[in-house]
Scaffold this active site. Structure first.
Site, PDB file in Angstrom:
ATOM      1  N   LYS A 252       0.814  -1.219   0.000  1.00 34.64           N
ATOM      2  CA  LYS A 252       0.000   0.000   0.000  1.00 34.64           C
ATOM      3  C   LYS A 252       0.846   1.267   0.000  1.00 34.64           C
ATOM      4  CE  LYS A 252      -3.535  -2.631  -0.001  1.00 34.64           C
ATOM      5  NZ  LYS A 252      -4.398  -2.737  -1.188  1.00 34.64           N
TER       6      LYS A 252
ATOM      7  N   GLU B  28       0.112   8.593   7.191  1.00 40.42           N
ATOM      8  CA  GLU B  28      -0.638   9.635   6.495  1.00 40.42           C
ATOM      9  C   GLU B  28      -1.162  10.616   7.522  1.00 40.42           C
ATOM     10  OE1 GLU B  28      -2.529   7.149   2.690  1.00 40.42           O
ATOM     11  OE2 GLU B  28      -3.809   7.731   4.354  1.00 40.42           O
ATOM     12  N   LYS B  29      -1.360  11.834   7.096  1.00 41.75           N
ATOM     13  CA  LYS B  29      -2.109  12.789   7.914  1.00 41.75           C
ATOM     14  C   LYS B  29      -3.493  12.183   8.121  1.00 41.75           C
ATOM     15  CE  LYS B  29      -3.117  17.094   9.390  1.00 41.75           C
ATOM     16  NZ  LYS B  29      -2.339  17.786  10.416  1.00 41.75           N
TER      17      LYS B  29
ATOM     18  N   LYS C  60     -18.302  -2.322   4.751  1.00 41.35           N
ATOM     19  CA  LYS C  60     -19.294  -1.529   4.041  1.00 41.35           C
ATOM     20  C   LYS C  60     -20.658  -2.187   4.183  1.00 41.35           C
ATOM     21  CE  LYS C  60     -15.782  -0.304   0.678  1.00 41.35           C
ATOM     22  NZ  LYS C  60     -15.123  -0.812  -0.539  1.00 41.35           N
TER      23      LYS C  60
ATOM     24  N   GLU D 281      -9.541   3.471  -4.657  1.00 43.58           N
ATOM     25  CA  GLU D 281     -10.205   4.008  -3.467  1.00 43.58           C
ATOM     26  C   GLU D 281      -9.701   5.404  -3.150  1.00 43.58           C
ATOM     27  OE1 GLU D 281      -9.785   2.114   0.397  1.00 43.58           O
ATOM     28  OE2 GLU D 281     -10.644   0.302  -0.461  1.00 43.58           O
TER      29      GLU D 281
ATOM     30  N   GLU E 192      -5.900   3.595  -1.881  1.00 45.82           N
ATOM     31  CA  GLU E 192      -5.366   2.299  -2.282  1.00 45.82           C
ATOM     32  C   GLU E 192      -6.110   1.782  -3.506  1.00 45.82           C
ATOM     33  OE1 GLU E 192      -6.877  -0.929   0.709  1.00 45.82           O
ATOM     34  OE2 GLU E 192      -6.102   0.713   1.936  1.00 45.82           O
TER      35      GLU E 192
ATOM     36  N   ASN F 286      -7.699  -1.706  -5.238  1.00 45.71           N
ATOM     37  CA  ASN F 286      -8.068  -3.113  -5.065  1.00 45.71           C
ATOM     38  C   ASN F 286      -8.071  -3.785  -6.432  1.00 45.71           C
ATOM     39  OD1 ASN F 286      -8.499  -2.588  -2.318  1.00 45.71           O
ATOM     40  ND2 ASN F 286     -10.546  -1.842  -2.757  1.00 45.71           N
TER      41      ASN F 286
ATOM     42  N   ARG G 183      -9.302  -6.543  -7.693  1.00 42.39           N
ATOM     43  CA  ARG G 183     -10.271  -7.640  -7.805  1.00 42.39           C
ATOM     44  C   ARG G 183     -11.633  -7.081  -8.193  1.00 42.39           C
ATOM     45  NH1 ARG G 183      -9.982  -6.164  -2.201  1.00 42.39           N
ATOM     46  NH2 ARG G 183     -11.957  -5.154  -1.693  1.00 42.39           N
TER      47      ARG G 183
ATOM     48  N   VAL H   1     -17.371  -6.495  -4.043  1.00 38.96           N
ATOM     49  CA  VAL H   1     -18.731  -6.852  -3.613  1.00 38.96           C
ATOM     50  C   VAL H   1     -19.750  -5.900  -4.243  1.00 38.96           C
ATOM     51  CG1 VAL H   1     -20.280  -6.994  -1.611  1.00 38.96           C
ATOM     52  CG2 VAL H   1     -17.926  -7.807  -1.407  1.00 38.96           C
TER      53      VAL H   1
END
Ligand code: MV4
Length: 448
Positions: free
Chosen positions: A116, A200-201, A237, A275, A287, A289, A291, A294
């Site tokens: 990441k 990260e901030k 989620k 994302e 990041e 993903n 794949r 869902v």
């Protein structure tokens, strides 16, 4: 095109992949664990093979057993779905070794995005905005302290090999950073076999917005717009929608163009998701993903593009069948994840027998879609996740989608296990949600 595909997954996504194959005239081989021997997805496939014990390490994560089954049943390709082996670069490489096509990105792309911290740097170089933070995995607490002083507190420690919110630590000052740095590296080592951390901030109360991308093996790439995924609890989620209530067409176009360039910059192939975190109107890459996700159906409902079929075509080296200007996002789609969870018990997974299963009317029309694998009398095993299906509504407008979804959730009868249906009805009635004016802290404010 492939003659036969092995579906290396279970549950509703296995059903979803088999459905796409059937419509494309491709035969399917389903695999299962012992706990899943009576799973309805097995009957839906042309052939099924039990590959190991119930624990996923012995079955759905068992690379040798899956590859052996693919060879024995003469499958030319494997669809990994999501979770399990879907983002495993080694598995993708092993498929190549056995001359079986892995339906997904190349091993190098999976590996790059799986780190990441590296993904962040690469996407920055590719022209995407990122959150201020470390420019690599940090090698010492001292380095972390220096970076924190530069970017200012609060900061967030994230595991380089993590993702999806696992192993994150918020730090408000140097003392917290010292304590969390040691604990977080230890936990990352335990959970991911890699103690690396990046920083990260910490951005407060933002929105989680992600873009769907698809790229073929000839360098053609498109984006299919965004999904708003800010309705989450504990990084799970619960409800997703497309488009996001806050993204303007100009924002979509301009960020979309940058995203497509970034996808091409890394030579990415197949479907993927970028994302972003939105804070004060600005979007930052977090990041990628690698794949199918869902929540892909909300994108399918507004674009009329079958992402799973596209994945298969691309893996078979077909050229992308549409260009960016042919993609017309129309209307609004909302998905509710129906999980067997106990609201009385902090939403703990509640496996058990479904004694009554009565889906809403109008499933299969342009307004309603149900992706599920369960049926009346089915017993949800305790070994896997608690998601039993996804109900997706489409409307010309967001408010139409909300009312269609509400009506359908009210009609939906599931008895025997508690589900997230009552919680979804609460969300759909929440003032902030209805206004589209919510962020990742919405669910903390809603109780049953
Ligand atoms: C963040 C963040 C705020 N600031 N990073 C969660 C999922 C994973 N992909 C990254 N996540 C976040 N990263 C920075 N720099 C907020 C989230 C986040 C979140 C955090 C706490 C509670 C709920 C959340 C829901 C979505 C995203």
């Amino acid at each position: 095109m492939f003659k036969r595909i092995l579906v290396a997954n279970r549950g509703e996504i296995a059903m979803r992949i088999i459905k796409a194959c059937k419509e494309m005239g491709i035969q399917t081989v389903a695999v299962c664990s012992q706990a899943d021997q009576h799973s309805p997805h097995l009957k839906f496939a042309d052939k099924s093979v039990c590959i190991g014990a119930s624990h996923s390490s012995q079955s759905y994560l068992n690379m040798q057993a899956i590859l052996q089954t693919a060879l024995q049943t003469q499958c030319q390709a494997i669809h990994p779905g999501f979770g399990f082996l879907s983002e495993n670069a080694l598995f993708s490489a092993m498929c190549n070794q056995y001359n079986i096509t892995f339906i997904g990105p190349r091993p190098t792309a999976i590996k790059l995005m799986g780190d990441k911290s590296n993904a962040r740097q690469t996407m920055k170089k590719a022209g995407l905005p990122i959150i201020p933070g470390s420019d690599k995995t940090m090698s010492s607490l001292k380095e972390a302290q220096e970076i924190a002083k530069t970017i200012g507190f609060p900061v967030l420690l994230k595991a380089t090999a993590g993702g999806g919110g696992k192993g994150m630590r918020i730090c408000h000052n140097l003392e917290e950073l010292e304590k969390n740095f040691t604990e977080a590296s230890y936990e990352a080592e335990k959970a991911f076999g890699n103690k690396g951390l990046y920083m990260e901030k910490y951005l407060i109360d933002g929105r989680h917005i992600e873009f769907q991308v698809i790229a073929d093996s000839y360098g053609n790439a498109v984006h299919l717009g965004e999904r708003e995924c800010s309705v989450q609890r504990n990084h799970q989620k619960l409800l997703e929608e497309s488009p996001s209530p806050v993204i303007t067409p100009e924002q979509r176009d301009s960020l979309g163009k940058k995203i497509v360039k970034a996808v091409q910059y890394v030579g990415y192939q197949n479907a993927g998701t970028m994302e972003f975190f939105m804070e004060q109107g600005n979007l930052y890459f977090m990041e990628m993903n690698t794949r199918i996700q869902v929540e892909h159906p909300v994108t399918e409902m507004v674009t009329q593009i079958d992402i799973v079929k596209e994945q298969i075509r691309i893996a078979a080296n077909h050229i992308l069948s549409f260009q960016q200007d042919q993609i017309a996002n129309k209307g609004h789609a909302i998905e509710c994840r129906i999980n067997a969870e106990d609201p009385e018990n902090n939403f703990r997974p509640a496996p058990g027998k479904i004694v009554r299963f009565q889906p809403p009317k109008n499933i299969g029309t342009k307004n309603l879609r149900l992706d599920t694998f369960v049926e009346e009398g089915y017993t949800i095993p305790s070994f896997y996740d608690s998601m039993i299906g996804k109900l997706i509504a489409w409307g010309e407008t967001r408010s139409e989608a909300i009312s269609i979804l509400k009506k359908a959730l009210e009609e939906f009868v599931i008895l025997g296990v508690p589900t997230t249906i009552p919680l979804h009805l609460k969300i759909l009635q929440n003032e902030a949600f209805v206004q589209g004016n919510y962020n990742t802290s919405l669910l903390k404010k809603i109780s049953l």
